[in-house]
Scaffold this motif. Structure first.
Motif, PDB file in Angstrom:
ATOM      1  N   LYS A  87       0.391  13.023   1.527  1.00 31.27           N
ATOM      2  CA  LYS A  87      -0.240  11.715   1.433  1.00 31.27           C
ATOM      3  C   LYS A  87       0.823  10.680   1.041  1.00 31.27           C
ATOM      4  O   LYS A  87       1.484  10.811   0.010  1.00 31.27           O
ATOM      5  CB  LYS A  87      -1.355  11.730   0.382  1.00 31.27           C
ATOM      6  CG  LYS A  87      -2.545  12.582   0.762  1.00 31.27           C
ATOM      7  CD  LYS A  87      -3.289  12.009   1.971  1.00 31.27           C
ATOM      8  CE  LYS A  87      -4.514  12.841   2.307  1.00 31.27           C
ATOM      9  NZ  LYS A  87      -5.199  12.311   3.512  1.00 31.27           N
ATOM     10  N   VAL A  88       0.977   9.668   1.885  1.00 34.97           N
ATOM     11  CA  VAL A  88       1.995   8.638   1.662  1.00 34.97           C
ATOM     12  C   VAL A  88       1.289   7.302   1.447  1.00 34.97           C
ATOM     13  O   VAL A  88       0.560   6.831   2.331  1.00 34.97           O
ATOM     14  CB  VAL A  88       2.961   8.547   2.857  1.00 34.97           C
ATOM     15  CG1 VAL A  88       3.970   7.429   2.632  1.00 34.97           C
ATOM     16  CG2 VAL A  88       3.656   9.882   3.083  1.00 34.97           C
ATOM     17  N   ASP A  89       1.526   6.691   0.287  1.00 37.33           N
ATOM     18  CA  ASP A  89       0.944   5.383  -0.024  1.00 37.33           C
ATOM     19  C   ASP A  89       1.905   4.306   0.468  1.00 37.33           C
ATOM     20  O   ASP A  89       2.987   4.095  -0.098  1.00 37.33           O
ATOM     21  CB  ASP A  89       0.706   5.260  -1.524  1.00 37.33           C
ATOM     22  CG  ASP A  89      -0.059   3.991  -1.875  1.00 37.33           C
ATOM     23  OD1 ASP A  89      -0.184   3.100  -1.001  1.00 37.33           O
ATOM     24  OD2 ASP A  89      -0.527   3.892  -3.020  1.00 37.33           O
ATOM     25  N   LEU A  90       1.516   3.609   1.543  1.00 34.11           N
ATOM     26  CA  LEU A  90       2.393   2.586   2.118  1.00 34.11           C
ATOM     27  C   LEU A  90       2.628   1.427   1.164  1.00 34.11           C
ATOM     28  O   LEU A  90       3.680   0.765   1.229  1.00 34.11           O
ATOM     29  CB  LEU A  90       1.797   2.073   3.428  1.00 34.11           C
ATOM     30  CG  LEU A  90       1.862   3.036   4.631  1.00 34.11           C
ATOM     31  CD1 LEU A  90       1.243   2.381   5.853  1.00 34.11           C
ATOM     32  CD2 LEU A  90       3.294   3.430   4.928  1.00 34.11           C
ATOM     33  N   ASN A  91       1.692   1.161   0.303  1.00 35.99           N
ATOM     34  CA  ASN A  91       1.870   0.060  -0.646  1.00 35.99           C
ATOM     35  C   ASN A  91       3.052   0.347  -1.577  1.00 35.99           C
ATOM     36  O   ASN A  91       3.869  -0.533  -1.872  1.00 35.99           O
ATOM     37  CB  ASN A  91       0.586  -0.135  -1.461  1.00 35.99           C
ATOM     38  CG  ASN A  91      -0.609  -0.436  -0.561  1.00 35.99           C
ATOM     39  OD1 ASN A  91      -0.750  -1.547  -0.060  1.00 35.99           O
ATOM     40  ND2 ASN A  91      -1.443   0.565  -0.343  1.00 35.99           N
ATOM     41  N   THR A  92       3.170   1.590  -2.002  1.00 39.79           N
ATOM     42  CA  THR A  92       4.299   1.989  -2.850  1.00 39.79           C
ATOM     43  C   THR A  92       5.598   1.940  -2.059  1.00 39.79           C
ATOM     44  O   THR A  92       6.648   1.506  -2.573  1.00 39.79           O
ATOM     45  CB  THR A  92       4.059   3.405  -3.393  1.00 39.79           C
ATOM     46  OG1 THR A  92       2.815   3.438  -4.104  1.00 39.79           O
ATOM     47  CG2 THR A  92       5.193   3.833  -4.315  1.00 39.79           C
ATOM     48  N   ILE A  93       5.528   2.395  -0.785  1.00 40.49           N
ATOM     49  CA  ILE A  93       6.722   2.387   0.080  1.00 40.49           C
ATOM     50  C   ILE A  93       7.267   0.965   0.220  1.00 40.49           C
ATOM     51  O   ILE A  93       8.488   0.726   0.083  1.00 40.49           O
ATOM     52  CB  ILE A  93       6.388   2.967   1.463  1.00 40.49           C
ATOM     53  CG1 ILE A  93       6.073   4.473   1.365  1.00 40.49           C
ATOM     54  CG2 ILE A  93       7.520   2.725   2.456  1.00 40.49           C
ATOM     55  CD1 ILE A  93       7.249   5.360   1.113  1.00 40.49           C
ATOM     56  N   PRO A 133      -0.797  -8.912   3.091  1.00 40.99           N
ATOM     57  CA  PRO A 133      -2.083  -9.597   2.907  1.00 40.99           C
ATOM     58  C   PRO A 133      -3.244  -8.653   2.561  1.00 40.99           C
ATOM     59  O   PRO A 133      -4.171  -9.039   1.850  1.00 40.99           O
ATOM     60  CB  PRO A 133      -2.328 -10.278   4.261  1.00 40.99           C
ATOM     61  CG  PRO A 133      -0.985 -10.334   4.917  1.00 40.99           C
ATOM     62  CD  PRO A 133      -0.243  -9.137   4.437  1.00 40.99           C
ATOM     63  N   GLU A 134      -3.199  -7.460   3.075  1.00 41.72           N
ATOM     64  CA  GLU A 134      -4.313  -6.517   2.872  1.00 41.72           C
ATOM     65  C   GLU A 134      -3.752  -5.168   2.457  1.00 41.72           C
ATOM     66  O   GLU A 134      -2.695  -4.742   2.935  1.00 41.72           O
ATOM     67  CB  GLU A 134      -5.100  -6.371   4.187  1.00 41.72           C
ATOM     68  CG  GLU A 134      -6.375  -5.580   4.063  1.00 41.72           C
ATOM     69  CD  GLU A 134      -7.138  -5.528   5.389  1.00 41.72           C
ATOM     70  OE1 GLU A 134      -8.140  -4.798   5.457  1.00 41.72           O
ATOM     71  OE2 GLU A 134      -6.721  -6.211   6.344  1.00 41.72           O
ATOM     72  N   LYS A 135      -4.457  -4.510   1.564  1.00 42.46           N
ATOM     73  CA  LYS A 135      -3.980  -3.220   1.080  1.00 42.46           C
ATOM     74  C   LYS A 135      -3.781  -2.253   2.240  1.00 42.46           C
ATOM     75  O   LYS A 135      -4.653  -2.075   3.084  1.00 42.46           O
ATOM     76  CB  LYS A 135      -4.972  -2.634   0.073  1.00 42.46           C
ATOM     77  CG  LYS A 135      -4.466  -1.359  -0.585  1.00 42.46           C
ATOM     78  CD  LYS A 135      -5.444  -0.852  -1.641  1.00 42.46           C
ATOM     79  CE  LYS A 135      -4.900   0.428  -2.291  1.00 42.46           C
ATOM     80  NZ  LYS A 135      -5.809   0.947  -3.328  1.00 42.46           N
ATOM     81  N   VAL A 190       7.852 -12.694   5.746  1.00 40.18           N
ATOM     82  CA  VAL A 190       7.691 -11.437   6.508  1.00 40.18           C
ATOM     83  C   VAL A 190       6.368 -10.805   6.066  1.00 40.18           C
ATOM     84  O   VAL A 190       6.196 -10.489   4.888  1.00 40.18           O
ATOM     85  CB  VAL A 190       8.858 -10.462   6.265  1.00 40.18           C
ATOM     86  CG1 VAL A 190       8.609  -9.146   7.006  1.00 40.18           C
ATOM     87  CG2 VAL A 190      10.174 -11.074   6.698  1.00 40.18           C
ATOM     88  N   LYS A 191       5.442 -10.642   7.042  1.00 38.19           N
ATOM     89  CA  LYS A 191       4.120 -10.079   6.736  1.00 38.19           C
ATOM     90  C   LYS A 191       4.020  -8.637   7.265  1.00 38.19           C
ATOM     91  O   LYS A 191       4.480  -8.339   8.363  1.00 38.19           O
ATOM     92  CB  LYS A 191       3.007 -10.906   7.388  1.00 38.19           C
ATOM     93  CG  LYS A 191       2.908 -12.325   6.860  1.00 38.19           C
ATOM     94  CD  LYS A 191       1.782 -13.059   7.584  1.00 38.19           C
ATOM     95  CE  LYS A 191       1.673 -14.506   7.110  1.00 38.19           C
ATOM     96  NZ  LYS A 191       0.611 -15.230   7.840  1.00 38.19           N
ATOM     97  N   VAL A 192       3.401  -7.777   6.456  1.00 37.65           N
ATOM     98  CA  VAL A 192       3.142  -6.385   6.881  1.00 37.65           C
ATOM     99  C   VAL A 192       1.630  -6.257   7.109  1.00 37.65           C
ATOM    100  O   VAL A 192       0.842  -6.313   6.155  1.00 37.65           O
ATOM    101  CB  VAL A 192       3.620  -5.379   5.815  1.00 37.65           C
ATOM    102  CG1 VAL A 192       3.381  -3.946   6.310  1.00 37.65           C
ATOM    103  CG2 VAL A 192       5.092  -5.592   5.497  1.00 37.65           C
ATOM    104  N   PHE A 219       0.526  -0.914  13.303  1.00 38.76           N
ATOM    105  CA  PHE A 219       1.151  -1.793  12.316  1.00 38.76           C
ATOM    106  C   PHE A 219       1.873  -2.932  13.016  1.00 38.76           C
ATOM    107  O   PHE A 219       2.327  -2.792  14.166  1.00 38.76           O
ATOM    108  CB  PHE A 219       2.137  -1.003  11.451  1.00 38.76           C
ATOM    109  CG  PHE A 219       1.476   0.086  10.634  1.00 38.76           C
ATOM    110  CD1 PHE A 219       0.913  -0.213   9.404  1.00 38.76           C
ATOM    111  CD2 PHE A 219       1.413   1.392  11.110  1.00 38.76           C
ATOM    112  CE1 PHE A 219       0.305   0.777   8.652  1.00 38.76           C
ATOM    113  CE2 PHE A 219       0.811   2.379  10.364  1.00 38.76           C
ATOM    114  CZ  PHE A 219       0.247   2.080   9.125  1.00 38.76           C
ATOM    115  N   CYS A 220       1.951  -4.050  12.305  1.00 37.39           N
ATOM    116  CA  CYS A 220       2.677  -5.217  12.815  1.00 37.39           C
ATOM    117  C   CYS A 220       3.486  -5.836  11.661  1.00 37.39           C
ATOM    118  O   CYS A 220       2.931  -6.150  10.598  1.00 37.39           O
ATOM    119  CB  CYS A 220       1.709  -6.253  13.388  1.00 37.39           C
ATOM    120  SG  CYS A 220       2.524  -7.788  13.923  1.00 37.39           S
ATOM    121  N   ILE A 221       4.790  -5.967  11.880  1.00 36.03           N
ATOM    122  CA  ILE A 221       5.650  -6.651  10.896  1.00 36.03           C
ATOM    123  C   ILE A 221       6.080  -7.964  11.532  1.00 36.03           C
ATOM    124  O   ILE A 221       6.848  -7.985  12.493  1.00 36.03           O
ATOM    125  CB  ILE A 221       6.853  -5.773  10.513  1.00 36.03           C
ATOM    126  CG1 ILE A 221       6.330  -4.478   9.832  1.00 36.03           C
ATOM    127  CG2 ILE A 221       7.789  -6.529   9.587  1.00 36.03           C
ATOM    128  CD1 ILE A 221       7.391  -3.483   9.487  1.00 36.03           C
TER     129      ILE A 221
END
Length: 659
Positions: free
Chosen positions: A516-522, A541-543, A576-578, A589-591
């Motif tokens: 399990k990888v938490d992208l917010n932490t990444i 903008p969003e979790k 830069v938005k994730v 995903f869009c960066i």
């Protein structure tokens, strides 16, 4: 006083009883005399009658000496006067020992009929075919038939009667049995679900309800027409031949299929079984036709055949071999494709044992599959066979049980695909994969060695430049210091390039863990570890979701894209938005950044190794190629949307679950 009175009453009662007794005795005496006189008179009359009958019967005795059937002589009250031995044996009575009244032997159900018959005998003088049930002396019942006539004296005055008794019990039982059987047969015929028709010379004599309902005609109408007017054989020539043989007495029954024309104009198809009924002389009295409607069955058969032909054609065109075998492995049917696959003709296969003909290489496995067929189990498996030319071929078999109409397994049906070429390709593929793995392992090892061998002199060059600067900074002019600084920058760039090559070589081949990888932490870790200009902000903008993936690869993926975005923003406020969206099987995903943008001609080129845009010396041209490799490993896609001066959107998808 009371006792005297009581005694007096008893005496008077006793006197009355005595008088009544005397009177009764006198009446009994008178009646006894009267009865004696009557008996004497009757005896005299009877003797007189017997004498008369004896005179008459003595004249008849010679004619009845040889009569086998029971013979009796009766008076006009039908009491037996004389009887022969056959009569005594049959009735169980003997007139010389006991009085026999024939009416008393008659069963109660026939008493009225007997009275009327005897009256007619006395009136007419003869009685023929009198039939009744009588009770013999032993209590058994018999059916008899009597033919009798009145006996007259010389003055033609009736004095008695004589008759012959015939035992018709067996005949009556047979008739009753036949009548009962006829009733039962009529019930069966009338209630039969099959149409039944009796014909004489093709003319309909009788038909049952099922036949009239089948065609819609009434019985009265059918009895006026011929069977051939409402029917037509499917095979005219064969049926006419059978009818001719039946007429000639060579055939007692045959079966055919006929078309029958209903009253409403429609046509049905019926299986017709025709049989003849002959008399004692062997002559045909009439024909019986049993008609069974098979219209639906025939349509179903035609549909099944059409479906079978259709699917057989499909299988043949798909280069699939079709075979049907019994539970004993006897081949019953093969298609042309199977013959081509095996090299044998149909004649060489039909009736043969499949295991023996095809020389299966793994008999035990096939025997196990055959056993499963008997249990109704279908499955697929691979076999090796030897074709007619002796070549070993690999076949993929899809087998299923074959049932009869009762639902019992009678064999199996198999669809075969020759996978010999595919097996060879798989073997070649496996060999290539082994060689590729060896090559990749060698390349990775080589990359590590090269990386180590290149970094060692680079570190030495960097150390020498540093020492030179520290030792000679007081004597070096501005140009010398600038050259040493430039040398350090080139060494740092070279080190970064070597590191990028090493990462690229392992991005597509190294093992990936799943957690399990938490992208917010990444994203937080990336923001803390890379260089981000002060005017640029990375926002989420969003979790972001949790991924089931390799943490290192995901970190590398997002870091390379975000790190590329933050250094190409020249506006005062860089953003830069994730972003992300969830799809059925992927995460997208869009960066997005508001940087300088990328010309359309470079939209694909930037994902190739050592390709970079502009003159940014910080870029090695490896980062985005690593991004593509990681995305490919997660069965996703990567692309960009960008215009020069309008910023860039990096899109990529990652499959939620991968093996």
């Amino acid at each position: 006083m009371d006792s005297e009175k009581e005694i007096h009453l008893l005496k008077r009662a006793l006197e009355r009883q005595k008088k009544a007794r005397i009177q009764a005795e006198k009446i009994l005496e008178d009646k006894s005399k009267e009865l004696f006189d009557t008996a004497l008179h009757l005896k005299q009359a009877n003797n007189k009658l017997e004498n008369l009958l004896t005179e008459t019967t003595s004249q008849l005795d010679g004619g009845f000496v040889n009569i086998i059937d029971p013979y009796v002589v009766m008076d006009l009250n039908f009491n037996v006067v004389n009887m022969n031995k056959s009569a005594r044996d049959f009735l169980g009575y003997d007139n010389t020992k006991e009085t026999i009244s024939l009416p008393k032997l008659v069963h109660k159900d026939f008493i009225q009929y007997t009275i009327e018959s005897f009256q007619r005998l006395l009136e007419i003088g003869t009685l023929k075919n009198y039939r009744a049930k009588i009770i013999l002396k032993d209590g058994s019942y018999k059916w008899i038939q009597i033919n009798t006539s009145v006996i007259y004296d010389k003055n033609l005055k009736p004095i008695g009667a004589q008759g012959i008794i015939r035992d018709i019990s067996q005949e009556t039982e047979i008739k009753e049995l036949l009548n009962e059987q006829k009733k039962q047969l009529d019930i069966i015929v009338e209630n039969s679900p099959l149409g039944i028709v009796l014909t004489v010379d093709d003319k309909i004599i009788k038909s049952n309800t099922a036949f009239t309902n089948l065609l819609g005609y009434e019985n009265a109408v059918l009895e006026e027409i011929k069977l051939s007017n409402i029917s037509e054989p499917e095979d005219v020539e064969a049926t006419e031949k059978q009818v001719a043989e039946m007429t000639a007495g060579l055939l007692d029954n045959f079966s055919t299929v006929k078309k029958y024309f209903k009253k409403d104009g429609s046509i049905i198809l019926a299986k017709t079984n025709v049989s003849v009924v002959k008399n004692d002389k062997g002559e045909v009295e009439y024909q019986v036709s049993v008609i069974e409607d098979i219209t639906k069955e025939r349509k179903a058969e035609e549909q099944i055949k059409a479906e079978k032909d259709k699917y057989s054609g499909i299988i043949a065109n798909m280069n699939l071999g079709l075979i049907e075998i019994t539970i004993d492995d006897e081949i019953q049917m093969v298609n042309q494709c199977f013959c081509s696959m095996s090299g044998f003709t149909k004649e060489e296969l039909i009736g043969k044992n499949a295991v023996d003909v095809l020389k299966l290489q793994n008999n035990k496995a096939v025997e196990e599959k055959t056993r499963k067929r008997l249990e109704g189990i279908s499955d697929s498996y691979e076999i090796k066979i030897s074709n007619k030319n002796g070549e070993i071929r690999d076949w993929l078999v899809s087998g299923a049980p074959r049932y009869n109409v009762e639902g019992k397994v009678v064999g199996s049906i198999g669809i075969h695909l020759d996978i010999t070429d595919q097996k060879k390709l798989e073997e070649q593929k496996e060999q290539l994969l082994k060689e590729l793995k060896i090559s990749n392992d060698g390349l990775q090892e080589y990359a590590h060695i090269v990386s180590h061998d290149l970094k060692s002199p680079l570190r030495s060059i960097s150390a020498l430049a540093t020492w030179t600067y520290e030792d000679y900074k007081d004597v070096l002019d501005e140009a010398g210091v600038q050259n040493l600084t430039l040398m350090q920058e080139k060494v740092a760039f070279m080190d970064k390039l070597i590191h990028g090559i090493l990462e690229y070589s392992t991005a597509g081949s190294s093992q990936m863990s799943k957690a399990k990888v938490d992208l917010n932490t990444i994203i937080t870790d990336i923001k803390d570890s890379i260089y981000i200009p002060e005017h640029v902000t990375v926002v989420v903008p969003e979790k972001l979701p949790l991924l089931n993936a390799d943490s290192t690869k995901i970190h590398q993926l997002f870091q390379n894209i975000i790190g590329n975005a933050v250094v190409h923003i020249e506006k005062k406020e860089g953003v830069v938005k994730v972003l992300f969206t969830e799809q059925k099987e992927h995460w997208q995903f869009c960066i997005e950044d508001n940087g300088v943008g990328i010309p359309e001609k470079f939209h694909k080129k930037i994902f190739e190794i050592f390709q970079s845009i502009g003159d940014n010396e910080r870029s090695t041209g490896i980062g985005l190629s690593i991004v593509k490799k990681i995305v490919d490993r997660y069965q996703g896609k990567v692309w960009i949307e960008s215009e020069l001066g309008e910023g860039t959107k990096f899109f990529f998808t990652l499959k939620k679950n991968i093996n």
